[in-house]
Motif scaffolding. Structure first.
Motif, PDB file in Angstrom:
ATOM      1  N   PHE A  91       0.850  -1.183   0.000  1.00 16.35           N
ATOM      2  CA  PHE A  91       0.000   0.000   0.000  1.00 16.35           C
ATOM      3  C   PHE A  91       0.884   1.230   0.000  1.00 16.35           C
ATOM      4  O   PHE A  91       2.068   1.187   0.365  1.00 16.35           O
ATOM      5  N   ILE A  92       0.299   2.321  -0.435  1.00 15.57           N
ATOM      6  CA  ILE A  92       0.957   3.626  -0.417  1.00 15.57           C
ATOM      7  C   ILE A  92       0.326   4.429   0.707  1.00 15.57           C
ATOM      8  O   ILE A  92      -0.890   4.598   0.734  1.00 15.57           O
ATOM      9  N   PRO A  93       1.080   4.891   1.671  1.00 16.99           N
ATOM     10  CA  PRO A  93       0.491   5.605   2.809  1.00 16.99           C
ATOM     11  C   PRO A  93      -0.379   6.784   2.414  1.00 16.99           C
ATOM     12  O   PRO A  93      -1.402   7.038   3.048  1.00 16.99           O
ATOM     13  N   LEU A  94       0.007   7.498   1.373  1.00 18.56           N
ATOM     14  CA  LEU A  94      -0.784   8.649   0.961  1.00 18.56           C
ATOM     15  C   LEU A  94      -2.165   8.229   0.478  1.00 18.56           C
ATOM     16  O   LEU A  94      -3.170   8.897   0.761  1.00 18.56           O
ATOM     17  N   GLN A  95      -2.234   7.114  -0.248  1.00 15.79           N
ATOM     18  CA  GLN A  95      -3.534   6.628  -0.722  1.00 15.79           C
ATOM     19  C   GLN A  95      -4.395   6.124   0.425  1.00 15.79           C
ATOM     20  O   GLN A  95      -5.620   6.250   0.395  1.00 15.79           O
ATOM     21  N   VAL A  96      -3.795   5.555   1.451  1.00 21.81           N
ATOM     22  CA  VAL A  96      -4.559   5.149   2.632  1.00 21.81           C
ATOM     23  C   VAL A  96      -5.171   6.363   3.317  1.00 21.81           C
ATOM     24  O   VAL A  96      -6.340   6.359   3.702  1.00 21.81           O
ATOM     25  N   GLY A 107      -8.765  -1.305  -6.877  1.00 20.90           N
ATOM     26  CA  GLY A 107      -8.345  -0.066  -6.253  1.00 20.90           C
ATOM     27  C   GLY A 107      -6.946  -0.158  -5.673  1.00 20.90           C
ATOM     28  O   GLY A 107      -6.376  -1.247  -5.510  1.00 20.90           O
ATOM     29  N   PRO A 108      -6.372   0.992  -5.330  1.00 21.64           N
ATOM     30  CA  PRO A 108      -4.989   0.985  -4.795  1.00 21.64           C
ATOM     31  C   PRO A 108      -4.875   0.440  -3.390  1.00 21.64           C
ATOM     32  O   PRO A 108      -3.782   0.061  -2.971  1.00 21.64           O
ATOM     33  N   VAL A 109      -5.980   0.394  -2.646  1.00 18.75           N
ATOM     34  CA  VAL A 109      -5.952  -0.067  -1.263  1.00 18.75           C
ATOM     35  C   VAL A 109      -6.802  -1.324  -1.151  1.00 18.75           C
ATOM     36  O   VAL A 109      -7.967  -1.329  -1.560  1.00 18.75           O
ATOM     37  N   ARG A 110      -6.223  -2.374  -0.608  1.00 15.49           N
ATOM     38  CA  ARG A 110      -6.939  -3.639  -0.429  1.00 15.49           C
ATOM     39  C   ARG A 110      -7.298  -3.801   1.041  1.00 15.49           C
ATOM     40  O   ARG A 110      -6.425  -3.742   1.912  1.00 15.49           O
ATOM     41  N   LEU A 111      -8.593  -4.005   1.321  1.00 14.43           N
ATOM     42  CA  LEU A 111      -9.108  -4.036   2.687  1.00 14.43           C
ATOM     43  C   LEU A 111      -9.731  -5.391   2.994  1.00 14.43           C
ATOM     44  O   LEU A 111     -10.126  -6.140   2.086  1.00 14.43           O
ATOM     45  N   SER A 112      -9.830  -5.668   4.284  1.00 22.18           N
ATOM     46  CA  SER A 112     -10.590  -6.819   4.790  1.00 22.18           C
ATOM     47  C   SER A 112     -11.631  -6.315   5.764  1.00 22.18           C
ATOM     48  O   SER A 112     -11.298  -5.641   6.748  1.00 22.18           O
ATOM     49  N   HIS A 113     -12.888  -6.623   5.466  1.00 21.07           N
ATOM     50  CA  HIS A 113     -14.008  -6.261   6.333  1.00 21.07           C
ATOM     51  C   HIS A 113     -15.108  -7.276   6.087  1.00 21.07           C
ATOM     52  O   HIS A 113     -14.867  -8.339   5.499  1.00 21.07           O
ATOM     53  N   TRP A 114     -16.328  -6.959   6.509  1.00 28.30           N
ATOM     54  CA  TRP A 114     -17.396  -7.965   6.450  1.00 28.30           C
ATOM     55  C   TRP A 114     -17.855  -8.230   5.024  1.00 28.30           C
ATOM     56  O   TRP A 114     -18.474  -9.268   4.760  1.00 28.30           O
TER      57      TRP A 114
END
Length: 603
Positions: A89-94, A233-240
């Motif tokens: 990940f890129i901190p700025l995109q987060v 997308g640039p950010v990959r997340l884990s959620h429900w």
């Protein structure tokens, strides 16, 4: 944009645009020392602090290592974890993603710490790398959650680097880990709904209870859950919803078609409302009739319900949305029951036999009333009555009875057509048909009401005369403050009471269909977590030297509170007399009106 190791993680803000990937363990500058075991010496480099609560979603328990994204509630010393950001990940995109969620839901999110899920022995050095990310995403306190693969062993730490009690020593807090079902918390509504005002910075201030802050945080962060692992997308997340956003083709088509349909129906309903508000209907005869008929009041109430359902204005809060759903389900059930009644009437042509049986029943009732009047005109039960007064009143009532029988026989050719139109009115709902039937009963029993009015007035005059003679006999006078009167029994009110009871049952059924929150009751029956009265906690792990782990479960709202909270406003021009008031009026000879008076309170 080049790749960097954990040396870039220590570069601070200057490395915000670099891609962060896990690197070798020797690249970590100034690694945080491992906390000493319980019962260590006083010279330990860690200083114990306060106890904080970390709400962690159960759907992320098996997620890959990454960053913990959520909201910090300082008033409750709680951290609400919403998702896990994975490498690379890129901190700025987060930070841009958190800013977009903040703008959409007006809730301030931040990187709360790191999540380490050790799947293999070779990944043990990953924890040291994750500790160094605190220099890029500075947050106080900084959470460090870790879980061993295939094990129930969890480690939770919360460190503070600002203002440590001892120079050079990080300030460490104790963490109590609370697991929660993110999907159920997102879809549920905590009762009573806590009003959480927005701060000047746009972040929601928590209420007195920390649970309201947890529920509100998850509800406001819905924009964070719109992306899944299939997005590019640039950010990959884990959620429900990481395994895929819940969607249905039929639901999406219904959403797209609901907009134009609601606009069209709203225009038609506005035209009907404008026509009903015409000055012609406000003239004295029409306005008086419309205010006394139950069917007119029910049609007005149905128009208000349809206007609310098909309104293009979006619901402002979950309570208004629940009210719309309850009204829609109530209307649909009412129309379904009306169509079922219509199909039953048309199934075996039951309207004809009903119309043919109505006239003989009316003749039988008239015959029984005539025998009763003739008995009262004589010597009832051997009592000697005032013959002149009995003859006058008896002939007066017999004349009204004769007029009523003549009216019934005159209307007998049209009774079947009237019943047929009543059955057709069931297409608008069972409540409309019952309201029309109630008005027809009121018109057919108008002679009984006339008997009741005449008898009640005479009875009231008799009571007043007897009370005056009694006061005169005792040598006392009328007390205006107490308003005390005496009374005696009278038998004429029983027939009117039967009519009032029949109409009351019909109006009770109409009000029950109009005001019962069927959608809320269905939610309580099928998905009880949607209506939350509170939560309960179940202990998962409570061992010495390990963090306390709890499981948060939702307590559903009781059925009584569901009905009390979401009960829809009822309508009707009929009076709602309590049994005590009804008996008092019958006992003292006061008139009971079959319609609502101006001074009556609305139910």
């Amino acid at each position: 944009m080049g790749l960097v190791s954990r040396g870039a993680a220590a570069a601070g803000v200057g490395a915000a645009s670099a891609v962060v990937r896990p690197g070798p363990p020797h690249a970590v500058p100034h690694p945080i020392p491992t906390p000493p075991p319980e019962g260590a010496a006083l010279g330990s480099s860690r200083v114990p602090g306060m106890v904080l609560k970390a709400f962690f979603p159960t759907c992320c328990a098996s997620a890959d290592s990454g960053l913990l994204v959520g909201r910090w509630v300082p008033e409750q010393s709680s951290a609400v974890v919403l998702a896990v950001v994975h490498f690379p990940f890129i901190p700025l995109q987060v930070k841009e993603l958190l800013a977009q969620v903040h703008q959409a839901g007006r809730v301030g999110l931040a990187v709360l710490g790191t999540w380490c899920h050790r799947r293999q022995e070779a990944e043990e050095s990953l924890g040291h790398f994750l500790e160094g990310l605190g220099t890029i995403f500075s947050h106080e306190p900084w959470l460090q959650l870790c879980r061993e693969q295939g094990s129930k062993l969890w480690s939770c730490k919360a460190t503070r680097r600002q203002v440590p009690p001892c120079p050079g020593a990080p300030y460490e807090d104790q963490v109590m880990l609370v697991f929660y079902d993110q999907r159920k918390v997102l879809l549920s509504q905590l009762h009573p709904p806590a009003a959480l005002p927005d701060c000047l910075a746009g972040d929601a201030a928590p209420s007195a209870g920390g649970l309201a802050a947890v529920f509100d945080t998850v509800a406001r962060s819905e924009a964070l859950f719109r992306s899944d692992r299939f997005d590019d997308g640039p950010v990959r997340l884990s959620h429900w919803q990481s395994d895929g956003v819940e969607a249905s083709i039929l639901a999406e088509l219904a959403k797209r078609a609901s907009g134009p349909v609601c606009v069209l129906l709203a225009c038609l309903l506005s035209l009907v409302s404008a026509a009903s508000a015409c000055r012609l209907f406000k003239l004295w005869p029409l306005s008086f009739v419309w205010s006394k008929l139950s069917v007119c009041e029910q049609l007005r109430h149905r128009l208000e319900q349809l206007t609310l359902v098909f309104s293009t204005q979006k619901a402002e809060n979950p309570t208004q949305l629940m009210r719309k759903a309850n009204v829609l389900v109530s209307v649909l059930l009412d129309v379904a029951l009306g169509l079922a009644l219509l199909s039953w009437l048309r199934g075996k042509d039951r309207i004809g036999p009903l119309a043919e049986a109505l006239v003989p029943v009316a003749d039988h009732v008239a015959e029984e009333l005539q025998h009763l009047l003739q008995w009262l005109m004589g010597a009832p039960a051997g009592l000697k009555m005032n013959r002149a007064l009995d003859q006058v009143l008896g002939r007066f009532f017999l004349y009204h009875l004769h007029l009523w029988i003549s009216y019934i026989h005159l209307m007998s050719p049209f009774i079947e057509r009237i019943l047929w139109h009543v059955g057709l009115s069931a297409c608008l709902g069972l409540t409309v048909a019952l309201s029309i039937l109630s008005d027809i009963i009121a018109l057919l029993t108008f002679h009984i009401y006339c008997f009741y009015v005449y008898g009640a007035r005479l009875y009231c005059l008799k009571i007043c005369g007897l009370s005056s003679l009694w006061r005169l006999f005792r040598g006392k006078k009328w007390n205006v403050l107490r308003q005390r009167v005496d009374s005696c029994s009278y038998d004429l009110d029983q027939l009117r009471l039967l009519v009032v009871a029949v109409q009351g049952l019909m109006h009770l059924l109409v009000d029950l269909i109009n005001s019962l929150p069927l959608y809320s009751l269905g939610l309580r029956l099928c998905r009880p977590y949607r209506l939350a009265a509170g939560v309960k906690f179940r202990v998962l792990e409570h061992e010495a030297g390990r963090p306390l782990r709890l499981l948060m479960q939702i307590n559903p709202l009781p059925y009584g509170r569901v009905v009390h909270t979401y009960r829809l406003p009822s309508c009707g021009c009929h009076p709602t007399h309590p049994w005590g008031s009804l008996c008092r009026k019958l006992f003292f000879g006061e008139l009971i009106y079959p319609w609502r008076q101006r001074g009556d309170k609305q139910a």
